[in-house]
Design a protein around this motif. Structure first.
Motif, PDB file in Angstrom:
ATOM      1  N   ALA A  45      19.471 -12.095 -53.832  1.00 47.61           N
ATOM      2  CA  ALA A  45      19.150 -11.441 -52.580  1.00 47.61           C
ATOM      3  C   ALA A  45      19.694 -12.122 -51.326  1.00 47.61           C
ATOM      4  N   GLU A  46      19.413 -13.462 -51.288  1.00 45.09           N
ATOM      5  CA  GLU A  46      19.865 -14.329 -50.334  1.00 45.09           C
ATOM      6  C   GLU A  46      21.410 -14.363 -49.997  1.00 45.09           C
ATOM      7  N   LEU A  47      22.209 -14.373 -51.279  1.00 46.66           N
ATOM      8  CA  LEU A  47      23.448 -14.325 -51.221  1.00 46.66           C
ATOM      9  C   LEU A  47      23.995 -13.036 -50.775  1.00 46.66           C
ATOM     10  N   ALA A  48      23.289 -11.701 -50.921  1.00 52.60           N
ATOM     11  CA  ALA A  48      23.714 -10.480 -50.584  1.00 52.60           C
ATOM     12  C   ALA A  48      23.574 -10.460 -49.064  1.00 52.60           C
ATOM     13  N   LEU A  49      22.334 -10.885 -48.675  1.00 52.67           N
ATOM     14  CA  LEU A  49      21.955 -10.740 -47.087  1.00 52.67           C
ATOM     15  C   LEU A  49      23.216 -11.884 -46.421  1.00 52.67           C
ATOM     16  N   SER A  50      23.542 -12.809 -46.942  1.00 55.40           N
ATOM     17  CA  SER A  50      24.428 -13.617 -46.117  1.00 55.40           C
ATOM     18  C   SER A  50      25.809 -13.039 -45.881  1.00 55.40           C
ATOM     19  N   LYS A  51      25.931 -12.184 -46.988  1.00 55.81           N
ATOM     20  CA  LYS A  51      27.186 -11.163 -46.840  1.00 55.81           C
ATOM     21  C   LYS A  51      27.158  -9.814 -46.342  1.00 55.81           C
ATOM     22  N   ASN A  52      25.892  -9.709 -45.599  1.00 54.17           N
ATOM     23  CA  ASN A  52      25.521  -8.700 -44.991  1.00 54.17           C
ATOM     24  C   ASN A  52      25.473  -7.129 -45.937  1.00 54.17           C
ATOM     25  N   ARG A  53      25.043  -7.580 -47.071  1.00 49.04           N
ATOM     26  CA  ARG A  53      24.874  -6.383 -47.993  1.00 49.04           C
ATOM     27  C   ARG A  53      23.387  -6.420 -48.445  1.00 49.04           C
ATOM     28  N   GLU A  54      22.762  -5.556 -47.384  1.00 47.22           N
ATOM     29  CA  GLU A  54      21.510  -5.536 -47.584  1.00 47.22           C
ATOM     30  C   GLU A  54      20.847  -4.587 -48.770  1.00 47.22           C
ATOM     31  N   ASP A  55      21.778  -3.582 -49.084  1.00 46.44           N
ATOM     32  CA  ASP A  55      21.524  -2.915 -49.998  1.00 46.44           C
ATOM     33  C   ASP A  55      21.292  -3.712 -51.424  1.00 46.44           C
ATOM     34  N   LEU A  56      22.179  -4.463 -51.431  1.00 42.99           N
ATOM     35  CA  LEU A  56      22.434  -5.545 -52.882  1.00 42.99           C
ATOM     36  C   LEU A  56      21.010  -6.336 -52.735  1.00 42.99           C
TER      37      LEU A  56
ATOM     38  N   LYS B 292      18.076  -5.554 -51.430  1.00 46.52           N
ATOM     39  CA  LYS B 292      17.011  -4.957 -51.585  1.00 46.52           C
ATOM     40  C   LYS B 292      16.869  -4.726 -53.027  1.00 46.52           C
ATOM     41  N   ALA B 293      17.985  -4.402 -53.884  1.00 45.61           N
ATOM     42  CA  ALA B 293      17.998  -4.087 -55.249  1.00 45.61           C
ATOM     43  C   ALA B 293      17.542  -5.445 -55.916  1.00 45.61           C
ATOM     44  N   ALA B 294      18.087  -6.533 -55.538  1.00 48.56           N
ATOM     45  CA  ALA B 294      17.901  -7.874 -56.049  1.00 48.56           C
ATOM     46  C   ALA B 294      16.423  -8.167 -56.012  1.00 48.56           C
ATOM     47  N   LEU B 295      15.748  -7.734 -54.695  1.00 50.26           N
ATOM     48  CA  LEU B 295      14.378  -8.089 -54.427  1.00 50.26           C
ATOM     49  C   LEU B 295      13.269  -7.185 -55.359  1.00 50.26           C
ATOM     50  N   VAL B 296      13.858  -6.059 -55.598  1.00 50.70           N
ATOM     51  CA  VAL B 296      13.373  -4.865 -56.568  1.00 50.70           C
ATOM     52  C   VAL B 296      13.206  -5.427 -57.960  1.00 50.70           C
ATOM     53  N   GLU B 297      14.235  -6.150 -58.389  1.00 49.60           N
ATOM     54  CA  GLU B 297      14.354  -6.817 -59.801  1.00 49.60           C
ATOM     55  C   GLU B 297      13.393  -7.937 -59.964  1.00 49.60           C
ATOM     56  N   ARG B 298      13.397  -8.615 -58.672  1.00 48.36           N
ATOM     57  CA  ARG B 298      12.566  -9.929 -58.922  1.00 48.36           C
ATOM     58  C   ARG B 298      11.102  -9.227 -58.862  1.00 48.36           C
ATOM     59  N   GLN B 299      10.585  -8.155 -57.999  1.00 47.01           N
ATOM     60  CA  GLN B 299       9.372  -7.880 -58.183  1.00 47.01           C
ATOM     61  C   GLN B 299       9.065  -7.510 -59.628  1.00 47.01           C
ATOM     62  N   LYS B 300       9.987  -6.685 -60.212  1.00 48.37           N
ATOM     63  CA  LYS B 300       9.617  -6.270 -61.650  1.00 48.37           C
ATOM     64  C   LYS B 300       9.483  -7.532 -62.522  1.00 48.37           C
ATOM     65  N   ALA B 301       9.997  -8.776 -62.383  1.00 51.28           N
ATOM     66  CA  ALA B 301       9.759  -9.946 -63.240  1.00 51.28           C
ATOM     67  C   ALA B 301       8.486 -10.158 -63.000  1.00 51.28           C
ATOM     68  N   TYR B 302       8.003 -10.293 -61.521  1.00 52.94           N
ATOM     69  CA  TYR B 302       6.869 -10.847 -61.083  1.00 52.94           C
ATOM     70  C   TYR B 302       5.605 -10.143 -61.714  1.00 52.94           C
ATOM     71  N   ASP B 303       5.874  -8.693 -61.764  1.00 53.61           N
ATOM     72  CA  ASP B 303       4.812  -7.929 -62.409  1.00 53.61           C
ATOM     73  C   ASP B 303       4.714  -8.166 -63.687  1.00 53.61           C
ATOM     74  N   MET B 304       5.780  -8.502 -64.528  1.00 54.38           N
ATOM     75  CA  MET B 304       5.873  -8.870 -65.892  1.00 54.38           C
ATOM     76  C   MET B 304       4.980 -10.026 -66.114  1.00 54.38           C
ATOM     77  N   CYS B 305       5.150 -11.098 -65.175  1.00 50.81           N
ATOM     78  CA  CYS B 305       4.466 -12.295 -65.235  1.00 50.81           C
ATOM     79  C   CYS B 305       3.121 -12.120 -65.041  1.00 50.81           C
ATOM     80  N   ASP B 306       2.544 -11.325 -64.022  1.00 48.71           N
ATOM     81  CA  ASP B 306       1.144 -11.032 -64.099  1.00 48.71           C
ATOM     82  C   ASP B 306       0.691 -10.558 -65.250  1.00 48.71           C
ATOM     83  N   GLN B 307       1.253  -9.371 -65.636  1.00 44.87           N
ATOM     84  CA  GLN B 307       0.690  -8.910 -66.963  1.00 44.87           C
ATOM     85  C   GLN B 307       0.786  -9.679 -68.043  1.00 44.87           C
ATOM     86  N   LEU B 308       1.372 -10.460 -68.286  1.00 47.54           N
ATOM     87  CA  LEU B 308       1.545 -11.534 -69.346  1.00 47.54           C
ATOM     88  C   LEU B 308       0.332 -12.610 -69.314  1.00 47.54           C
TER      89      LEU B 308
END
Length: 222
Positions: free
Chosen positions: A75-86, A88-104
């Motif tokens: 996500a940081e790399l995408a922002l540095s390249k002015n790709r906010e869409d990418l 945002k998508a990376a942050l969504v995937e990170r949230q999925k991993a975070y939610d799975m950690c909480d569940q486990l």
């Protein structure tokens, strides 16, 4: 949960009441101890599987945490390249991993509670099993002692001993009869005449004279 339910039933069971209702207390004790041993093995096996599941979950959580870090970098790399869409998508995937950690983590906490309950049940069951074995040994020792006392009393006061001694009396009676027959054979035998008795004395005197002469000759030769 069936194993844990059965474990608690065994722990809560009153062994004395079970023995009072049993037709064969010794057999019931063996069955109770066998049931405890089998249940203890099953509970430990279930606990071992739970521990293995927890370890696997923790390894998966570690991978998910690494994945979160990776998506953050992306996500940081995408922002540095002015790709906010990418980004945002990376942050969504990170949230999925975070939610799975909480569940486990929540599942691990539930398993922790189950393990603590299992450990407590195992401790109680082991205590009850030791008590049952101790009581079994004490009861079997008392039973063996009682059986030995019964056999000894039967030997000293029972009909078999009386019967044996009555046979001794019968045997002694037979011996008395045999001795009586031997004594009876000498009854009425003719007495020795005067001449026979003097002849026996003369024979004995002759033997004594020959013995004295033999001794004198041996002494002389010596």
């Amino acid at each position: 949960m069936g194993i844990f339910s059965r474990t608690r039933d065994i722990i809560a069971a009153n062994v004395t009441d079970l023995l009072d209702k049993a037709e064969d207390p010794a057999k019931m004790i063996r069955m109770i101890i066998l049931e405890m041993e089998e249940t203890l093995v099953e509970v430990r096996a279930s606990a071992a599987r739970t521990i293995a599941d927890q370890k696997e979950m923790r390894r998966h959580i570690a991978k998910l945490e690494n994945l979160q870090a990776s998506w953050t970098e992306k996500a940081e790399l995408a922002l540095s390249k002015n790709r906010e869409d990418l980004a945002k998508a990376a942050l969504v995937e990170r949230q999925k991993a975070y939610d799975m950690c909480d569940q486990l983590s929540a599942e691990i906490a539930v398993l922790d509670d189950a393990l603590r309950a299992s450990e407590e049940d195992i401790s109680k069951l082991q205590t009850k099993l030791r008590d049952a074995r101790t009581r079994q040994n004490a009861i079997m020792t008392r039973l063996e002692s009682a059986n030995n006392r019964v056999r000894l009393r039967e030997m000293t006061h029972g009909s078999k001993v009386n019967e044996a001694f009555s046979r001794f009396d019968l045997l002694e009676r037979r011996v008395d009869f045999a001795e009586g027959r031997a004594d009876a054979l000498s009854l009425g035998a003719p007495k020795k005449t005067l001449e026979e008795e003097i002849s026996e004395l003369q024979s004995a005197e002759k033997v004594d004279a020959e013995l004295a002469a033999l001794k004198a000759r041996l002494n002389k030769e010596g």
